[in-house]
Scaffold this motif. Structure first.
Motif, PDB file in Angstrom:
ATOM      1  N   ILE A   1     -13.029   6.428  -8.047  1.00  0.00           N
ATOM      2  CA  ILE A   1     -13.097   7.887  -8.020  1.00  0.00           C
ATOM      3  C   ILE A   1     -14.196   8.286  -7.044  1.00  0.00           C
ATOM      4  O   ILE A   1     -15.379   8.037  -7.282  1.00  0.00           O
ATOM      5  CB  ILE A   1     -13.395   8.449  -9.423  1.00  0.00           C
ATOM      6  N   LEU A   2     -13.796   8.880  -5.945  1.00  0.00           N
ATOM      7  CA  LEU A   2     -14.720   9.329  -4.911  1.00  0.00           C
ATOM      8  C   LEU A   2     -14.618  10.834  -4.766  1.00  0.00           C
ATOM      9  O   LEU A   2     -13.684  11.455  -5.275  1.00  0.00           O
ATOM     10  CB  LEU A   2     -14.415   8.622  -3.590  1.00  0.00           C
ATOM     11  N   PRO A   3     -15.550  11.464  -4.057  1.00  0.00           N
ATOM     12  CA  PRO A   3     -15.525  12.928  -3.960  1.00  0.00           C
ATOM     13  C   PRO A   3     -14.220  13.491  -3.405  1.00  0.00           C
ATOM     14  O   PRO A   3     -13.739  14.509  -3.890  1.00  0.00           O
ATOM     15  CB  PRO A   3     -16.713  13.232  -3.039  1.00  0.00           C
ATOM     16  N   ARG A   4     -13.631  12.844  -2.399  1.00  0.00           N
ATOM     17  CA  ARG A   4     -12.403  13.388  -1.814  1.00  0.00           C
ATOM     18  C   ARG A   4     -11.318  12.316  -1.704  1.00  0.00           C
ATOM     19  O   ARG A   4     -10.413  12.427  -0.863  1.00  0.00           O
ATOM     20  CB  ARG A   4     -12.689  13.967  -0.423  1.00  0.00           C
TER      21      ARG A   4
ATOM     22  N   VAL B   1       0.846  -1.191   0.000  1.00  0.00           N
ATOM     23  CA  VAL B   1       0.000   0.000   0.000  1.00  0.00           C
ATOM     24  C   VAL B   1       0.885   1.247   0.000  1.00  0.00           C
ATOM     25  O   VAL B   1       1.888   1.310   0.713  1.00  0.00           O
ATOM     26  CB  VAL B   1      -0.934   0.037   1.227  1.00  0.00           C
ATOM     27  N   ARG B   2       0.497   2.227  -0.803  1.00  0.00           N
ATOM     28  CA  ARG B   2       1.105   3.556  -0.769  1.00  0.00           C
ATOM     29  C   ARG B   2      -0.027   4.567  -0.681  1.00  0.00           C
ATOM     30  O   ARG B   2      -1.115   4.341  -1.235  1.00  0.00           O
ATOM     31  CB  ARG B   2       1.967   3.816  -2.006  1.00  0.00           C
ATOM     32  N   ASN B   3       0.203   5.655  -0.022  1.00  0.00           N
ATOM     33  CA  ASN B   3      -0.862   6.639   0.120  1.00  0.00           C
ATOM     34  C   ASN B   3      -0.282   8.019   0.316  1.00  0.00           C
ATOM     35  O   ASN B   3       0.904   8.196   0.639  1.00  0.00           O
ATOM     36  CB  ASN B   3      -1.802   6.281   1.280  1.00  0.00           C
ATOM     37  N   ARG B   4      -1.139   9.002   0.119  1.00  0.00           N
ATOM     38  CA  ARG B   4      -0.807  10.401   0.355  1.00  0.00           C
ATOM     39  C   ARG B   4      -2.026  11.105   0.926  1.00  0.00           C
ATOM     40  O   ARG B   4      -3.175  10.752   0.595  1.00  0.00           O
ATOM     41  CB  ARG B   4      -0.370  11.098  -0.933  1.00  0.00           C
ATOM     42  N   LEU B   5      -1.752  12.107   1.716  1.00  0.00           N
ATOM     43  CA  LEU B   5      -2.805  12.946   2.287  1.00  0.00           C
ATOM     44  C   LEU B   5      -2.508  14.392   1.962  1.00  0.00           C
ATOM     45  O   LEU B   5      -1.407  14.890   2.227  1.00  0.00           O
ATOM     46  CB  LEU B   5      -2.885  12.754   3.805  1.00  0.00           C
TER      47      LEU B   5
ATOM     48  N   HIS C   1      -9.040  11.706   8.905  1.00  0.00           N
ATOM     49  CA  HIS C   1      -9.217  12.816   7.956  1.00  0.00           C
ATOM     50  C   HIS C   1     -10.331  12.537   6.946  1.00  0.00           C
ATOM     51  O   HIS C   1     -10.571  13.379   6.079  1.00  0.00           O
ATOM     52  CB  HIS C   1      -7.915  13.065   7.187  1.00  0.00           C
ATOM     53  N   ARG C   2     -10.968  11.385   7.085  1.00  0.00           N
ATOM     54  CA  ARG C   2     -11.921  10.974   6.054  1.00  0.00           C
ATOM     55  C   ARG C   2     -13.068  11.959   5.883  1.00  0.00           C
ATOM     56  O   ARG C   2     -13.505  12.256   4.781  1.00  0.00           O
ATOM     57  CB  ARG C   2     -12.479   9.590   6.409  1.00  0.00           C
ATOM     58  N   SER C   3     -13.562  12.491   6.978  1.00  0.00           N
ATOM     59  CA  SER C   3     -14.747  13.349   6.915  1.00  0.00           C
ATOM     60  C   SER C   3     -14.411  14.822   6.757  1.00  0.00           C
ATOM     61  O   SER C   3     -15.328  15.648   6.672  1.00  0.00           O
ATOM     62  CB  SER C   3     -15.589  13.149   8.183  1.00  0.00           C
ATOM     63  N   GLU C   4     -13.129  15.173   6.703  1.00  0.00           N
ATOM     64  CA  GLU C   4     -12.763  16.582   6.572  1.00  0.00           C
ATOM     65  C   GLU C   4     -12.978  17.049   5.138  1.00  0.00           C
ATOM     66  O   GLU C   4     -12.524  16.423   4.186  1.00  0.00           O
ATOM     67  CB  GLU C   4     -11.302  16.774   6.984  1.00  0.00           C
ATOM     68  N   GLN C   5     -13.637  18.166   4.995  1.00  0.00           N
ATOM     69  CA  GLN C   5     -13.955  18.692   3.669  1.00  0.00           C
ATOM     70  C   GLN C   5     -12.709  19.181   2.933  1.00  0.00           C
ATOM     71  O   GLN C   5     -12.687  19.199   1.703  1.00  0.00           O
ATOM     72  CB  GLN C   5     -14.958  19.850   3.798  1.00  0.00           C
ATOM     73  N   ASN C   6     -11.674  19.569   3.668  1.00  0.00           N
ATOM     74  CA  ASN C   6     -10.467  20.103   3.021  1.00  0.00           C
ATOM     75  C   ASN C   6      -9.397  19.038   2.840  1.00  0.00           C
ATOM     76  O   ASN C   6      -8.258  19.345   2.490  1.00  0.00           O
ATOM     77  CB  ASN C   6      -9.904  21.265   3.836  1.00  0.00           C
TER      78      ASN C   6
ATOM     79  N   LEU D   1      -2.836   3.478   7.663  1.00  0.00           N
ATOM     80  CA  LEU D   1      -4.196   3.643   7.152  1.00  0.00           C
ATOM     81  C   LEU D   1      -5.149   4.115   8.238  1.00  0.00           C
ATOM     82  O   LEU D   1      -6.134   4.814   7.954  1.00  0.00           O
ATOM     83  CB  LEU D   1      -4.675   2.329   6.556  1.00  0.00           C
ATOM     84  N   ALA D   2      -4.857   3.749   9.467  1.00  0.00           N
ATOM     85  CA  ALA D   2      -5.721   4.208  10.546  1.00  0.00           C
ATOM     86  C   ALA D   2      -5.670   5.726  10.686  1.00  0.00           C
ATOM     87  O   ALA D   2      -6.665   6.366  11.053  1.00  0.00           O
ATOM     88  CB  ALA D   2      -5.315   3.531  11.854  1.00  0.00           C
ATOM     89  N   ASP D   3      -4.495   6.319  10.391  1.00  0.00           N
ATOM     90  CA  ASP D   3      -4.385   7.779  10.487  1.00  0.00           C
ATOM     91  C   ASP D   3      -5.210   8.475   9.416  1.00  0.00           C
ATOM     92  O   ASP D   3      -5.703   9.596   9.628  1.00  0.00           O
ATOM     93  CB  ASP D   3      -2.926   8.203  10.366  1.00  0.00           C
ATOM     94  N   LEU D   4      -5.350   7.828   8.269  1.00  0.00           N
ATOM     95  CA  LEU D   4      -6.164   8.435   7.212  1.00  0.00           C
ATOM     96  C   LEU D   4      -7.634   8.500   7.616  1.00  0.00           C
ATOM     97  O   LEU D   4      -8.370   9.367   7.145  1.00  0.00           O
ATOM     98  CB  LEU D   4      -6.027   7.637   5.912  1.00  0.00           C
ATOM     99  N   ALA D   5      -8.035   7.562   8.468  1.00  0.00           N
ATOM    100  CA  ALA D   5      -9.440   7.523   8.866  1.00  0.00           C
ATOM    101  C   ALA D   5      -9.860   8.796   9.593  1.00  0.00           C
ATOM    102  O   ALA D   5     -11.004   9.252   9.462  1.00  0.00           O
ATOM    103  CB  ALA D   5      -9.688   6.302   9.755  1.00  0.00           C
TER     104      ALA D   5
END
Length: 337
Positions: A117-120, A12-16, A35-40, A29-33
């Motif tokens: 492809i999701l909104p954010r 897995v690779r990811n960026r925020l 930020h999941r609901s943040e609009q920015n 991945l738990a840290d990404l959770a």
């Protein structure tokens, strides 16, 4: 729904991104959770050859309460999907296929790429590491101001690199086809080499066409109003990628026509060569018929002028030579021999 931990077995690779700025790379991945609901917040996750369980474990994290559609998850891991855009209620799934020339070979290798492809959030799923992700990351780093456009910009970089791979393969195949044309005109190599090479290249072009041609429809669907993927300012960028796929399609059609022309020319040249051979065989058969006829005549067991006389032998020998050489000269003058 916040998840304390998300466990996946694949790489897995990811960026925020937060407010258009890079906020984290390859985070747990738990840290990404959080930020999941943040609009920015903007999240990108890449999975390499995942299983269904891997995507199911990730989908609640990125896809919200509903998660990714089961059919979308199944299609993403099944492989060999036709390039197309599939729309679901709260996300889209883009199937694509990356291609590349295998090192030291004339064959094309392909990598299945599925993009949620999701909104954010953007989730890329690669069947293998043949489609490199590092050039895409470099593109994001080189254009940090465009990350404010969200998922649309991230998706554009993926598609742009995908299409660039098409042109790299097209250029290599085009060079090989040009070399094949030169070998045909110069008559180099074994007689069947051109035909066999044409079949190999035609197979490679067909493979490339199956990846490129459906992408026109997929990109057209992305540009269609109502998909809600593109920011208005990004439409020219996607239009540019779409135009590139159209140009790639035209070049593939041109390569197909060239290969068919090479095969037709090769067969025509073989037919001409066969005609030359048949002319030579016919000419020699006619020449050989002369001594056969002369010796057959003088070999009769009945009296004839010169029968039983040495002069008859010399006359028959002279007749044989004169007629044979005369016919040979006549064929030679007509370029039959």
């Amino acid at each position: 729904m916040a998840s304390a931990s998300v466990q996946v077995s694949c790489r897995v690779r990811n960026r925020l991104y937060v407010d258009g700025a890079l906020a984290g790379v390859d985070l747990p991945l738990a840290d990404l959770a959080s930020h999941r609901s943040e609009q920015n917040a903007l999240i990108w996750v890449d999975l390499l050859a995942p299983s269904v369980a891997d995507i199911v474990a990730l989908s609640p994290l990125i896809g919200g309460e509903v998660g990714l559609h089961p059919l979308a998850v199944e299609g993403a891991v099944s492989g060999r999907q036709r390039p197309r855009l599939v729309r679901f209620r709260d996300h889209n799934l883009l199937h694509a296929r990356a291609v590349r020339m295998q090192a030291g070979s004339d064959n094309l290798a392909g990598t299945d790429v599925s993009i949620f492809i999701l909104p954010r959030a953007l989730i890329t799923i690669r069947g293998d590491d043949g489609f490199a992700i590092d050039p895409i990351l470099d593109d994001w780093d080189d254009n940090p101001d465009l990350t404010s456009y969200g998922v649309g910009f991230l998706l554009h970089s993926v598609l742009d690199n995908l299409v660039d791979g098409y042109f790299a393969a097209i250029d290599l195949l085009d060079d090989q086809i040009q070399n094949l044309e030169d070998a045909l005109l110069l008559g180099e190599g074994p007689k069947n080499a051109v035909q066999l090479r044409s079949f190999v290249l035609r197979k490679a072009v067909a493979h490339l066409g199956r990846a490129v041609l459906p992408m026109n429809e997929a990109l057209s669907a992305l540009l269609r109003q109502g998909v809600h993927v593109l920011d208005g300012d990004l439409v020219p960028y996607y239009q540019d990628v779409y135009d590139h796929t159209l140009r790639a399609t035209e070049r593939i059609d041109g390569m197909r026509d060239t290969i068919e022309s090479i095969l037709a020319t090769h067969l025509a040249m073989q037919g001409n060569s066969l005609n030359e051979i048949m002319k030579k065989l016919t000419a020699w058969a006619a020449i050989i018929a002369i001594p056969t006829g002369v010796t057959g005549y003088f070999g009769q067991n009945i009296p004839f002028p010169g029968y039983g006389d040495t002069a008859g032998f010399w006359f028959s020998a002279a007749l044989l030579l004169v007629l044979g050489l005369g016919l040979w000269w006549n064929f030679r003058r007509r370029d039959w021999l």
